[in-house]
Write an enzyme that holds these catalytic residues in place. Sequence first.
Site, mmCIF file in Angstrom:
data_model
loop_
_atom_site.group_PDB
_atom_site.id
_atom_site.type_symbol
_atom_site.label_atom_id
_atom_site.label_comp_id
_atom_site.label_asym_id
_atom_site.label_seq_id
_atom_site.Cartn_x
_atom_site.Cartn_y
_atom_site.Cartn_z
ATOM 1 N N ASP A 1 -39.313 -17.074 29.684
ATOM 2 C CA ASP A 1 -40.624 -16.989 30.319
ATOM 3 C C ASP A 1 -41.747 -17.006 29.289
ATOM 4 O O ASP A 1 -41.628 -16.422 28.205
ATOM 5 C CB ASP A 1 -40.680 -15.686 31.133
ATOM 6 C CG ASP A 1 -42.008 -15.484 31.833
ATOM 7 O OD1 ASP A 1 -42.344 -16.307 32.703
ATOM 8 O OD2 ASP A 1 -42.710 -14.510 31.508
ATOM 9 N N GLU B 1 -40.196 -22.208 29.545
ATOM 10 C CA GLU B 1 -41.423 -22.367 30.325
ATOM 11 C C GLU B 1 -42.557 -22.451 29.295
ATOM 12 O O GLU B 1 -43.014 -21.437 28.787
ATOM 13 C CB GLU B 1 -41.658 -21.196 31.272
ATOM 14 C CG GLU B 1 -42.889 -21.415 32.145
ATOM 15 C CD GLU B 1 -43.579 -20.146 32.592
ATOM 16 O OE1 GLU B 1 -44.358 -20.213 33.544
ATOM 17 O OE2 GLU B 1 -43.350 -19.089 31.974
#
Length: 624
Positions: free
Chosen positions: A299, A352
Amino acid sequence: MKPLGELDLYLLGEGRHERLWERLGAHLLDDDAGARFAVWAPNARGVSVVGDWNDWSEGTDPLVPQASSGVWAGAAGRAREGHAYKLAVRGADGHTRLKADPFAVRAEPPPQTASVLYRSRHAWGDDEWLARRAAVDPLTAPLSVYEVHAGSWRQGLGWRDLADELSEHVVELGFTHVELMPVMQHPYGPSWGYQVTGYFAPQATLGEPDDLRAFVDTMHANGIGVLLDWVPAHFPRDDWALARFDGTALYEHADPRRGSHPDWGTLVFNYGRHEVRNFLLANALYWLEEFHADGLRVDAVASMLYLDYSREPGEWLPNRFGGREDLEAVSFLQELNAVVHAAHPGVAMIAEESTAWPGVSRPTEGGGLGFTFKWNMGWMHDTLDYVSKEPVHRRWHHDELTFSMVYAWDENFVLPISHDEVVHGKQSLLRKLPGDEWQQFATLRALYGHMWAHPGKQLLFMGGELGQGTEWSEAGSLDWYVLDYPLHEGVRRCVADLNRAYRAEPALWEVDFAPAGFQWLVGDAREDNVLAYARFSGDGSRVLVSLVNFSPVVRHHWRVPLPLGGHWREVLNTDATEYGGSGVGNLGGVEALVEPLHGRPFSAGLTLPPLATVWLAPAEQMPV
C-alpha cells in the site's frame, strides 16, 4: 522454543534476520512451562511482562537486557495459552507505558488492545498448490483478481464461514485470486485495515489465527490464490502500540518532517534503521510463510518514495544529495523484493504506486524496485473519466482511452478498479455512468469487456460483479438482493463469462508486458467511439480481437481489419441477451476477406452492438 542466541542478535542488528518472529515476541514453552518473551526496546530503562497470570503487576515477570543488542528477554512460568498480556516498558523518559507486543501473533478484539498467547495447530493441505505456484511465472499466467473487504462481503462471517461462501462465489465467477484488504490487527474498523497496530496478528474480530490459515487453505483447495494488502508506509499513533515504543522515536523518525504523515495523521517508519527494516522484512516473509499468502499488495508506495509527499516547502528534509527521493525507503523496497522473490518463486509483489517513478516493476539488479506488478492508476483514472462522459461528448476524450498504450510497456501493470473508486462520494461504478438504466448497465459490461482484453492483469473490487448501485461502506454487506433483478444478474454472468474466456485464451495473458502481445487495428475512430485491437499469444499462434463500441448506436456493416483471413467466431458479446443486452451481434461469425484496410490485407464487415464489447477469434482456434 529456542532462546535468543548471539547469531540472532547479530542478524537483528544488521537488519537481516529473515525469521525474526521466531525469536522476538511471545512463545509458549512445552509441557505448560510458561512462555518466553523477547522485545527490542534499546532505550528502555526496564521491561516486564504483565498479564492475566500475574494480575497485571509490573515487575513480577521482568525481562533482562541481552548484551548490548537492545533486546530484552525472559520467561514467565505461569503464563498459559489464551492469557492476555502487554509489555510494561519504562521508557527513557522515566514513564512506564503498557505496550502491545510488536510481534504478537494474536490480539484481543477491539476495543481491547492486549496481545494474546497463542500456538498454531493448523495442518496445511496445500503442498500441491505451493509446488505449482513455484513453477509458474505470474507475468505470463492469467491473473484476474477479486478485491475483498473481509468484514463486509457478508457481515457476520468469520474466516471459516467466509472461506466456504467466498470460495464458491469466486469459483463461479472465475477469478484466479482474491485480494484481501489488510487482515492485520487494527483497532478502528473504518480505517479498513490501513491503520495497523498488530503487524503479526490477524484481525481478531474475524476469528483466531488458525481460522485465517484455514481460509487460505480452503482457497488453495479451490484453485484460488490469496493476495494480502500490506502497509509498510505508516502506522498509527496509539500510545499502546508502536509509537514511541521505548519512550523515544524508535520505529518512527524523530523529526516530524520525516516521521509524521500529513495525510493520515500517522507516523512514518524509519527505513534507515536496521532493526526497523528487519521488522518489516520479517513481517512480509511471515505472511508468506506462516499464512501461505501468494503475494502482497504494498500500500501507498508513492508516499514511501518521496520525502516531500503531500508536504509543502519547508515541511520536508531533502536527502543527502539534496533531492526529494527517500533513498532509505528505495533501498528497503529493493531489499524486500529481492529477498521475497529469492525465497518464494511464483509469489507476486504488487505496488500501489501512483506516480511516474521509473522501474517500479523492473529488476533490482538494474536499479528497479523489483516489484512483480504495479497498479496502473493512470489507466484507471483515464478510463473511468472517459466512460463517465455522455456518449455524444466522448469523441473529445478519445485519447483518454488510447493513451494507456503509449506507456503500456514501461511497467508490468495491473488494471485496478479498487475500493478507492466506489467510496466517499465517488459513487458506485454503475452510477458513475451516464444515461438511463439500460445504458448504464450496457456501458458497465462494455467497460469490463475492454478491461479484460486490454494488456495487463485486472482487479475488480467486490460489488462490481453485481452492478451494485450504492457506494460501498464497511458498515454493511454487499447488496446481494440485487441479483434478483435481471440486469444485475446479467452483470454477474458477464463477469463470469469474461473470466472463463480470458483464462481459456493465452492470447489475453501470455504477453501482457511487451509490444508483441498487442496490435492496434483501429485506434482513431473517435467519431464512432470505437476501438479495435488484437492480442497475441507468446508464440504468435493464437489471436483474439476486441472491438469496443462506447456509443449507444448500432453500427451495421462496420469494417475492421483483421490479422488473418477466413472465418472468425464471436467468442463473447457483452450485449448478449443473457447479460441483459439487446442481442445484437454476429452469432454466425464474420468472414475476413482479402480486402485491404488500414494497411492490412484482410478485413471484415460486421455489426457492432450498442455500448458493447465484442471478442472475435479465428473459427479453428479453440479454447485451451
